[in-house]
Write a protein that holds these residues in place. Structure first.
Motif, mmCIF file in Angstrom:
data_model
loop_
_atom_site.group_PDB
_atom_site.id
_atom_site.type_symbol
_atom_site.label_atom_id
_atom_site.label_comp_id
_atom_site.label_asym_id
_atom_site.label_seq_id
_atom_site.Cartn_x
_atom_site.Cartn_y
_atom_site.Cartn_z
ATOM 1 N N GLU A 142 0.851 -1.192 0.000
ATOM 2 C CA GLU A 142 0.000 0.000 0.000
ATOM 3 C C GLU A 142 0.883 1.237 0.000
ATOM 4 O OE1 GLU A 142 -3.568 2.122 2.657
ATOM 5 O OE2 GLU A 142 -2.570 0.288 3.367
ATOM 6 N N ALA A 143 0.488 2.247 -0.774
ATOM 7 C CA ALA A 143 1.250 3.495 -0.826
ATOM 8 C C ALA A 143 0.315 4.634 -1.210
ATOM 9 C CB ALA A 143 2.398 3.389 -1.823
ATOM 10 N N GLU A 144 0.139 5.586 -0.319
ATOM 11 C CA GLU A 144 -0.646 6.794 -0.576
ATOM 12 C C GLU A 144 -2.047 6.468 -1.099
ATOM 13 O OE1 GLU A 144 1.375 9.798 -2.814
ATOM 14 O OE2 GLU A 144 3.315 9.373 -1.877
ATOM 15 N N GLY A 145 -2.703 5.525 -0.455
ATOM 16 C CA GLY A 145 -4.068 5.164 -0.816
ATOM 17 C C GLY A 145 -4.168 4.193 -1.971
ATOM 18 N N HIS A 146 -3.045 3.894 -2.604
ATOM 19 C CA HIS A 146 -3.000 2.920 -3.691
ATOM 20 C C HIS A 146 -2.473 1.587 -3.169
ATOM 21 C CE1 HIS A 146 -2.821 6.808 -5.762
ATOM 22 N NE2 HIS A 146 -3.229 6.201 -6.868
ATOM 23 N N TYR A 180 5.354 7.181 -5.514
ATOM 24 C CA TYR A 180 5.117 6.168 -4.486
ATOM 25 C C TYR A 180 5.434 4.746 -4.951
ATOM 26 C CZ TYR A 180 0.687 6.380 -7.093
ATOM 27 O OH TYR A 180 -0.267 6.422 -8.082
ATOM 28 N N LYS A 191 -6.953 1.822 -6.448
ATOM 29 C CA LYS A 191 -6.652 3.246 -6.399
ATOM 30 C C LYS A 191 -7.787 3.991 -5.721
ATOM 31 C CE LYS A 191 -7.989 3.397 -11.295
ATOM 32 N NZ LYS A 191 -7.494 3.702 -12.658
ATOM 33 N N TRP A 204 -8.144 -0.252 2.375
ATOM 34 C CA TRP A 204 -7.238 0.853 2.036
ATOM 35 C C TRP A 204 -8.002 2.149 1.777
ATOM 36 C CZ3 TRP A 204 -8.051 -3.451 -1.180
ATOM 37 C CH2 TRP A 204 -7.411 -4.609 -0.725
#
Length: 469
Positions: A142-146, A180, A191, A204
């Motif tokens: 997971e990264a920045e909501g993605h 990210y 996403k 997420w």
């Protein structure tokens, strides 16, 4: 049982391996379907027709009850969102309308409906569950909501379908890489969605799936961890199919996902890439509305092997129409007979539809002249059954014949038969009289070794032909 050979993209070094299903009682095929936001263009239709023929062949060999064909609809996508924003219509309204457009247009081409036609939005929970499993196994993060798939976690397998290495793909990348991402090749599984976009609750946050995860989740749900055939256009080979393999094999390492991969080549129009800027962009509906029958479109498609680029031309459409008129005249009133396996042989050799059409031309010629082919006697019923293996000459596809008042197929056949007799007797009196009458009626007469073509000219007067019919 007859042997089928199929070119497997995943094993490109092998020359058309013999197809052996995982389970002869449950032969399974998945084909990537359309993103539903507009009419299907000719390029969209080619894989539908190609894999419809394969579906027919599998049902013929293994039995209809032992074949499962899945083709999806992508009904959550940024293109759909953009169409909704520009039109002011709801996403649900657009996808419902365009999905039905697609089904209607493909039916006009004689395509059978698959056994399952899943919509991506119906399988969001399965996608979320698959993504959770990939994260738990260290294949996604997971990264920045993605949520992204970590290509480095499956570096040994990524790129085998398209024949590329990860390093080469990174070196050749020309797009801006999101900050990210751990690796430029990592791809999105999930996403975030703003309030004005479709979204579903997930671990997420509210969001929507990436494109690639859809097919993996739907294929697993409907066909299992391993199935026989995955198909689509070769434009999908990378990144879509490559990413499907990666996420599916990592999510379900006990399976092999798809055993055989088939890809059809692209379509051109009059020798050029189809493009709106070139003015040669056609939807299937455009051609149907111009009066080009769906059966004619199908015939043109099948006249080229699926792994070769197909060139749509007006000349090919005209020739296909003349051929189909003649064939339908030959089988008029005939009961469906037995499929002639020896004439169908090219189809078993990597779906060589062009080869079968050539065999059908020879069969039609034999019926016209009342002679045998080298393989034996040909009957209209057996010819009909064999043609229907390609989805041609089906009962519901021939209404267009009656719409053409200038159908000269009967006269073409008559003249051809008289010409063959004259070659034996050396008396061309009747042939010359027929040619003279046709010319007087404004018909151009073309004679070749394959038969007689009659082309109405600008001064065509059908009334002058009534005495000949």
């Amino acid at each position: 049982m007859t042997t089928i050979k199929l070119h497997n993209t995943l094993k490109r070094d092998e020359d058309k391996p013999v197809f052996v299903p995982l389970d002869e009682k449950n032969v399974r095929m998945y084909v990537c379907g359309p993103t539903v936001y507009d009419r299907a263009h000719l390029g969209n239709a080619r894989p539908v027709v190609v894999f419809d023929v394969l579906y027919r062949l599998l049902r013929h060999v293994y039995g209809a009850e032992h074949v499962t064909y899945v083709r999806n609809f992508t009904d959550v996508d940024d293109k759909i969102n953009a169409r909704a924003a520009e039109s002011g219509r709801s996403i649900g309204e657009i996808t419902a309308e365009t999905t039905q457009w697609f089904l209607d247009d493909m039916a006009a081409l004689g395509a059978l409906e698959p056994d399952h036609m899943p919509r991506a939005t119906q399988y969001i929970p399965q996608m979320v569950a698959m993504i959770e499993g990939l994260i738990a196994k260290g294949h996604a993060y997971e990264a920045e909501g993605h949520v992204l798939f970590a290509v480095d976690s499956w570096r040994e397998g990524y790129g085998k379908l398209s024949g590329r290495s990860v390093d080469d793909m990174i070196a050749g990348a020309r797009v801006e890489v999101a900050p990210y991402k751990r690796n430029p090749m990592d791809f999105v599984l999930w996403k975030p969605s703003s309030d004005d976009l479709p979204g579903w609750d997930s671990p997420w946050g509210r969001g929507r799936p990436g494109w690639h995860i859809e097919c993996s989740a739907m294929a697993h749900e409907l066909l299992g961890e391993s199935f026989d055939i995955h198909g689509g256009g070769n434009d999908l080979m990378f990144p879509h199919h490559e990413n499907e393999i990666a996420q599916s094999c990592c999510a379900h390492p006990e399976g092999e996902f798809a055993k055989v991969w088939l890809h059809n080549e692209m379509l051109q129009v009059e020798g050029k890439k189809m493009s709106k800027s070139l003015g040669n962009f056609f939807t299937v509906r455009d051609l149907l509305d111009q009066g080009i029958p769906g059966e004619v479109i199908r015939f043109v498609f099948l006249s080229t092997h699926y792994r070769k680029p197909m060139d749509w031309t007006a000349e090919k459409a005209e020739e296909a129409e003349k051929t189909l008129r003649k064939w339908r005249g030959l089988v008029q009133g005939a009961e469906t007979g037995q499929v002639q396996e020896i004439e169908l042989a090219p189809l078993y050799d990597d779906l060589n539809t062009h080869g079968v059409i050539q065999r059908l031309r020879a069969m039609a010629r034999a019926i016209e002249l009342g002679i045998d082919t080298p393989e034996g006697t040909v009957t209209p019923g057996n010819f009909l059954a064999t043609a229907r293996m390609l989805g041609l000459l089906e009962d519901g596809m021939g209404d267009w014949i009656a719409q053409h008042a200038d159908d000269l197929s009967d006269l073409s056949l008559t003249l051809d038969k008289e010409r063959m007799k004259a070659k034996q007797t050396k008396d061309f009196t009747i042939v010359d009289a027929l040619k003279s009458a046709l010319t007087d009626a404004g018909v151009e007469v073309r004679m070749t070794k394959d038969g007689v073509d009659l082309i109405p000219g600008p001064n065509f007067d059908p009334a002058k032909l009534e005495a000949l019919k």
